[in-house]
Design a protein around this motif. Structure first.
Motif: not given
Length: 270
Positions: A109-125, A134-146
């Motif tokens: 979770f602590q990664l979120v504070h250091y990648i906010s400006a990277f504009r990454l393609q992120v998948m996370t469960n 979603v609230k604090h970065s420009k990264n594209t976020v994908t979540v699995p179903g469940g």
């Protein structure tokens, strides 16, 4: 750790299992057992928990169906300086535009504070990680179903037909319940099933664990040590553990906690 934070951890811990011992809470908070006894007594008087011999129990028993392992709120503040230093090193492995997978956990979770400006393609469960990005970065976020497991802030599914298999990542970042000669260990079978499914979608596996995790064990093995690409940890790691990791052919990154704290506390220069 302040009294308010210790009380928060105690209240969360008693929701994890019927009875939590003084020793358990002492390890979580790094406070003396005498201090924990006073905390338990105070919370008992306030009617928030019930004091029992050697520990405490919840006034309202925990609900069935929770995952094994500590709730997110319990673990979040434990070894926080180490987790931040490890996350900062992990972020250095990311480049703008990369596709990565971040498994749920309080260290990852602590990664979120250091990648906010990277504009990454992120998948996370991780519900917590997804919400923050979603609230604090420009990264594209994908979540699995469940289903969302509130205590661990995880999104997990026992089925294969979710979005996981449609996502490719250069690296996957995970924490662990423990690390030993047999491999990376976790506490829950459903969590392992989710992680293994995600691991198949990434070229490299990056394990983010503070040095205390090399002393912890669990009954379930996620993967052998040789399957790991890199382990990032703090300078509390022993020489014996360093040899174990190197003998497995795993790259090791060690971060200095004192240097990290000094750097974050020092004023920035424009």
């Amino acid at each position: 750790m302040h009294e308010r934070e210790r009380h928060r951890i105690i209240l969360s811990a008693v929701q994890e299992k019927p009875v939590v011992t003084i020793q358990d809470i002492s390890e979580l908070t790094e406070a003396s057992e005498a201090t924990i006894r006073r905390d338990i007594a105070a919370l008992h008087v306030q009617g928030k928990i019930r004091r029992v011999r050697g520990g405490a129990e919840s006034i309202h028993p925990p609900q069935l169906g929770n995952l094994a392992g500590r709730p997110f709120r319990v673990s979040e503040g434990v070894n926080i300086d180490k987790k931040r230093a490890i996350a900062r090193k992990a972020a250095e492995l990311c480049n703008p535009g990369d596709a990565i997978i971040i498994n749920g956990g309080t260290t990852t979770f602590q990664l979120v504070h250091y990648i906010s400006a990277f504009r990454l393609q992120v998948m996370t469960n991780s519900f917590a990680i997804a919400e923050h990005l979603v609230k604090h970065s420009k990264n594209t976020v994908t979540v699995p179903g469940g289903a969302i497991y509130r205590e661990q802030s995880l999104i997990l599914s026992p089925f294969d037909n979710d979005t996981t298999r449609n996502f490719y990542a250069r690296r996957m970042f995970i924490g662990a319940q423990g690390v030993g000669p047999l491999g990376i260990m976790e506490a829950d079978a459903l969590l392992i099933q989710s992680e293994q499914k995600l691991m198949r979608q990434a070229d490299e596996l990056i394990v983010m664990v503070d040095s205390s995790k090399f002393k912890q064990r669990s009954s379930l093995i996620l993967c052998p040590l040789e399957q790991v690409t890199t382990i990032i940890t703090d300078d509390g790691i022993s020489a014996e553990t360093v040899r174990m990791i190197e003998n497995a052919g795993v790259s090791l990154i060690i971060t200095s906690i004192s240097a990290q704290v000094e750097e974050e506390d020092s004023p920035s220069v424009a």
